[in-house]
Design a protein around this motif. Structure first.
Motif, PDB file in Angstrom:
ATOM      1  N   LEU A 180       0.810  -1.222   0.000  1.00  0.00           N
ATOM      2  CA  LEU A 180       0.000   0.000   0.000  1.00  0.00           C
ATOM      3  C   LEU A 180       0.843   1.272   0.000  1.00  0.00           C
ATOM      4  O   LEU A 180       0.380   2.316  -0.440  1.00  0.00           O
ATOM      5  N   GLY A 181       2.064   1.197   0.536  1.00  0.00           N
ATOM      6  CA  GLY A 181       2.897   2.389   0.631  1.00  0.00           C
ATOM      7  C   GLY A 181       3.027   2.867   2.064  1.00  0.00           C
ATOM      8  O   GLY A 181       2.183   2.605   2.929  1.00  0.00           O
ATOM      9  N   ILE A 182       4.082   3.622   2.338  1.00  0.00           N
ATOM     10  CA  ILE A 182       4.446   4.030   3.692  1.00  0.00           C
ATOM     11  C   ILE A 182       3.364   4.894   4.349  1.00  0.00           C
ATOM     12  O   ILE A 182       3.088   4.756   5.547  1.00  0.00           O
ATOM     13  N   GLY A 183       2.724   5.766   3.573  1.00  0.00           N
ATOM     14  CA  GLY A 183       1.684   6.628   4.139  1.00  0.00           C
ATOM     15  C   GLY A 183       0.518   5.827   4.686  1.00  0.00           C
ATOM     16  O   GLY A 183       0.047   6.060   5.814  1.00  0.00           O
ATOM     17  N   SER A 196       0.327  -6.469  14.865  1.00  0.00           N
ATOM     18  CA  SER A 196       1.639  -6.430  15.538  1.00  0.00           C
ATOM     19  C   SER A 196       2.747  -5.908  14.636  1.00  0.00           C
ATOM     20  O   SER A 196       3.619  -5.151  15.068  1.00  0.00           O
ATOM     21  N   VAL A 197       2.717  -6.347  13.351  1.00  0.00           N
ATOM     22  CA  VAL A 197       3.771  -5.960  12.399  1.00  0.00           C
ATOM     23  C   VAL A 197       3.128  -5.646  11.055  1.00  0.00           C
ATOM     24  O   VAL A 197       2.239  -6.373  10.601  1.00  0.00           O
ATOM     25  N   ILE A 198       3.576  -4.573  10.426  1.00  0.00           N
ATOM     26  CA  ILE A 198       3.206  -4.269   9.036  1.00  0.00           C
ATOM     27  C   ILE A 198       4.488  -4.311   8.211  1.00  0.00           C
ATOM     28  O   ILE A 198       5.404  -3.514   8.439  1.00  0.00           O
ATOM     29  N   ILE A 199       4.559  -5.261   7.288  1.00  0.00           N
ATOM     30  CA  ILE A 199       5.718  -5.328   6.386  1.00  0.00           C
ATOM     31  C   ILE A 199       5.307  -4.634   5.101  1.00  0.00           C
ATOM     32  O   ILE A 199       4.356  -5.056   4.429  1.00  0.00           O
ATOM     33  N   GLY A 200       5.999  -3.535   4.758  1.00  0.00           N
ATOM     34  CA  GLY A 200       5.529  -2.634   3.715  1.00  0.00           C
ATOM     35  C   GLY A 200       6.284  -2.715   2.408  1.00  0.00           C
ATOM     36  O   GLY A 200       7.322  -3.374   2.292  1.00  0.00           O
ATOM     37  N   SER A 201       5.728  -2.014   1.415  1.00  0.00           N
ATOM     38  CA  SER A 201       6.295  -2.003   0.059  1.00  0.00           C
ATOM     39  C   SER A 201       5.578  -0.936  -0.751  1.00  0.00           C
ATOM     40  O   SER A 201       4.953  -0.030  -0.202  1.00  0.00           O
ATOM     41  N   HIS A 202       5.663  -1.020  -2.061  1.00  0.00           N
ATOM     42  CA  HIS A 202       4.970  -0.190  -3.057  1.00  0.00           C
ATOM     43  C   HIS A 202       5.638   1.165  -3.273  1.00  0.00           C
ATOM     44  O   HIS A 202       5.890   1.565  -4.402  1.00  0.00           O
ATOM     45  N   HIS A 204       8.604   1.895  -2.252  1.00  0.00           N
ATOM     46  CA  HIS A 204      10.051   1.634  -2.319  1.00  0.00           C
ATOM     47  C   HIS A 204      10.808   2.253  -1.144  1.00  0.00           C
ATOM     48  O   HIS A 204      11.984   2.594  -1.266  1.00  0.00           O
ATOM     49  N   HIS A 205      10.131   2.402  -0.017  1.00  0.00           N
ATOM     50  CA  HIS A 205      10.769   2.997   1.155  1.00  0.00           C
ATOM     51  C   HIS A 205      11.632   1.966   1.883  1.00  0.00           C
ATOM     52  O   HIS A 205      11.342   0.771   1.883  1.00  0.00           O
ATOM     53  N   LEU A 206      12.679   2.448   2.472  1.00  0.00           N
ATOM     54  CA  LEU A 206      13.611   1.608   3.231  1.00  0.00           C
ATOM     55  C   LEU A 206      13.570   2.044   4.697  1.00  0.00           C
ATOM     56  O   LEU A 206      13.769   3.222   5.007  1.00  0.00           O
ATOM     57  N   LEU A 207      13.289   1.093   5.586  1.00  0.00           N
ATOM     58  CA  LEU A 207      13.308   1.369   7.023  1.00  0.00           C
ATOM     59  C   LEU A 207      14.423   0.512   7.638  1.00  0.00           C
ATOM     60  O   LEU A 207      14.179  -0.633   8.038  1.00  0.00           O
ATOM     61  N   LEU A 218       6.697  -1.262  11.981  1.00  0.00           N
ATOM     62  CA  LEU A 218       6.714  -1.138  10.522  1.00  0.00           C
ATOM     63  C   LEU A 218       8.090  -1.546  10.013  1.00  0.00           C
ATOM     64  O   LEU A 218       9.115  -1.137  10.572  1.00  0.00           O
ATOM     65  N   ALA A 219       8.109  -2.360   8.946  1.00  0.00           N
ATOM     66  CA  ALA A 219       9.371  -2.787   8.330  1.00  0.00           C
ATOM     67  C   ALA A 219       9.256  -2.660   6.821  1.00  0.00           C
ATOM     68  O   ALA A 219       8.162  -2.787   6.261  1.00  0.00           O
ATOM     69  N   ALA A 220      10.379  -2.403   6.148  1.00  0.00           N
ATOM     70  CA  ALA A 220      10.378  -2.317   4.680  1.00  0.00           C
ATOM     71  C   ALA A 220      11.808  -2.400   4.176  1.00  0.00           C
ATOM     72  O   ALA A 220      12.732  -1.897   4.821  1.00  0.00           O
ATOM     73  N   ALA A 221      11.964  -3.011   2.991  1.00  0.00           N
ATOM     74  CA  ALA A 221      13.315  -3.315   2.482  1.00  0.00           C
ATOM     75  C   ALA A 221      13.605  -2.649   1.135  1.00  0.00           C
ATOM     76  O   ALA A 221      14.269  -3.240   0.277  1.00  0.00           O
TER      77      ALA A 221
END
Length: 463
Positions: A180-183, A196-202, A204-207, A218-221
């Motif tokens: 969905l994206g970081i926002g 508990s955890v949201i693994i994000g994408s779309h 292209h954010h890096l956390l 929140l996590a993202a690669a």
């Protein structure tokens, strides 16, 4: 206290140059941690496929799924590149050979109202100690793109409540696989602390170290397989006591043997499969120039007009990556020329708004001629010259004409372009005032293919 490891990838976009290292790393890490009797889960969060790569194009993404199979993911969700980068038939068969669960909670068949047969609304995994984790997946809702293909994509809030209500009695904790994206991820974390955890994408954010919002990690690669994400959970019975996120840079991973040959093999195989499909025979070379009009751009404009049944078309020269060479034309050549996953947009404006749009284009012309642009479906280098067919603009007088006649302010005019023009910010009149229809199922290269087949049929003696 139990330690649980979650490795995650996202937005690989067929960047196979990073895949051999990712594949080897994930297999080795899984094996190592299993030997230490720790729980390991692997998830991909969508946009693994991108038709910019010839192997993805040639196999409708099925080659990507076979590569994902190597590391035995536990679950994946889909991104927009899988969802709207495929026809309904292609998507219905994309995961035929997958050895993992596909989890998508906001996509439904528009005809039947049911979720797709190849996916689960949710999936439950269990740690070695018996702690149950409920997974659900959400993909970015683009109704104007999904609906014409035959899908109904729901907004996140239409389904999150139902998913939480379904999962809560069945599991100890809940993870969202979010394309969905970081926002949106941040908003969901604020509104739904049960996750508990949201693994994000779309987006292209890096956390690099994750981010905590209320009760949610929140996590993202990032993007393109440049990083692999790693989440560590410390679990005590039915509670997550601690959650931490890190990333591992792919460039720092050990290169497997014959890495270069493997990467080149992906490319070579894709080109071979596409070259086997002959499209047409052209008597001359159609040249291309990004800084001006050219024979190939004019050919593309004619193809758009014929396909969309319009009297005018508008394209940017930067779409055409190389010339169309005299002789036999294959699918490989067209993919090299037009690698973009863009569809044709048929836009209707009244005369007054059409003039305004042309003024927007003329105002931005010099700026866009050499402007580097990435994303929103564009797979080229620079935007390039704006080229018209059926529309003219007089620089001296400022007059805009349609088929050499002055435009009438209240008359309706319909032209063809690519859907990219609706998403970029340079020509706002298209989105704000246009009556817009995205034409499915073909990408721009397929539209050029149809035109070439009709007007330059393949010379059978070369088959």
């Amino acid at each position: 206290m139990e330690r649980v490891h979650i490795y995650h990838t996202n937005d690989i976009h067929s960047h196979f140059e990073n895949w051999p290292r990712i594949s080897a790393y994930l297999r080795e890490e899984s094996k190592r941690l299993e030997q230490e009797n720790e729980t390991v889960f692997l998830f991909d969060i969508g946009d693994a496929c991108d038709r910019v790569h010839p192997l993805t194009e040639a196999t409708d993404g099925k080659a990507n799924i076979l590569l994902l199979n190597e590391v035995k993911y536990d679950a994946v969700t889909i991104g927009n590149n899988e969802g709207i980068g495929s026809s309904k038939k292609q998507l219905n068969h994309l995961y035929d050979e997958a050895n993992f669960s596909v989890v998508i909670s906001n996509l439904y068949d528009d005809k039947t109202g049911y979720p797709p047969e190849w996916a689960k609304l949710f999936h439950i995994v269990q740690t070695k100690s018996g702690h149950k984790i409920g997974l659900f997946g959400l993909t970015a809702p683009f109704p104007t793109s999904y609906k014409p293909i035959g899908w109904n994509v729901k907004n996140p809030d239409e389904v999150i409540g139902d998913m939480l209500e379904l999962l809560s009695p069945l599991v100890d904790s809940i993870i969202l696989l979010s394309h969905l994206g970081i926002g949106e991820d941040k908003r969901i974390a604020e509104m739904y602390p049960m996750i508990s955890v949201i693994i994000g994408s779309h987006t292209h954010h890096l956390l690099p170290n994750g981010e905590i919002i209320r009760n949610t990690l929140l996590a993202a690669a990032g993007k393109y397989g440049q990083y692999v994400g790693h989440i560590e959970l410390e679990i005590d019975g039915n509670k997550i006591r601690k959650a931490e996120a890190t990333v591992k840079e792919t460039a720092t991973m050990q290169a497997p043997k014959n890495e270069k040959l493997v990467i080149e093999g992906y490319e070579k195989k894709g080109h071979q499969l596409l070259m086997e499909q002959i499209i047409a025979t052209v008597p001359d070379t159609f040249s291309v120039s990004w800084q001006g009009s050219s024979e190939l751009v004019m050919l593309g404009l004619e193809a758009l007009k014929e396909y969309a049944h319009t009297d005018a078309a508008i394209l940017n020269a930067g779409l055409f990556m190389q010339p169309l060479i005299e002789g036999t034309v294959t699918k490989d050549a067209l993919h090299e020329i037009l690698p973009h996953p863009m569809r044709i947009l048929r836009c209707t404006l009244n005369g007054k708004d059409l003039i305004r749009m042309i003024y927007e284009m003329e105002k931005n012309r010099l700026f866009l001629r050499n402007f580097p642009i990435k994303g929103i479906g564009f797979r080229g280098q620079i935007f390039g010259e704006i080229c018209y067919n059926g529309v003219t603009y007089d620089k001296m007088t400022g007059e805009v004409c349609w088929l050499d006649k002055p435009i009438e302010p209240d008359k309706q005019y319909t032209f063809a372009t690519v859907d990219h023009f609706m998403f970029i910010p340079f020509f706002p009149t298209i989105e704000i005032k246009g009556k817009n229809e995205v034409l499915f199922p073909y990408f721009i290269r397929n539209v050029l293919e149809l035109y070439l087949k009709k007007h330059y049929p393949a010379d059978k003696t070369t088959d």
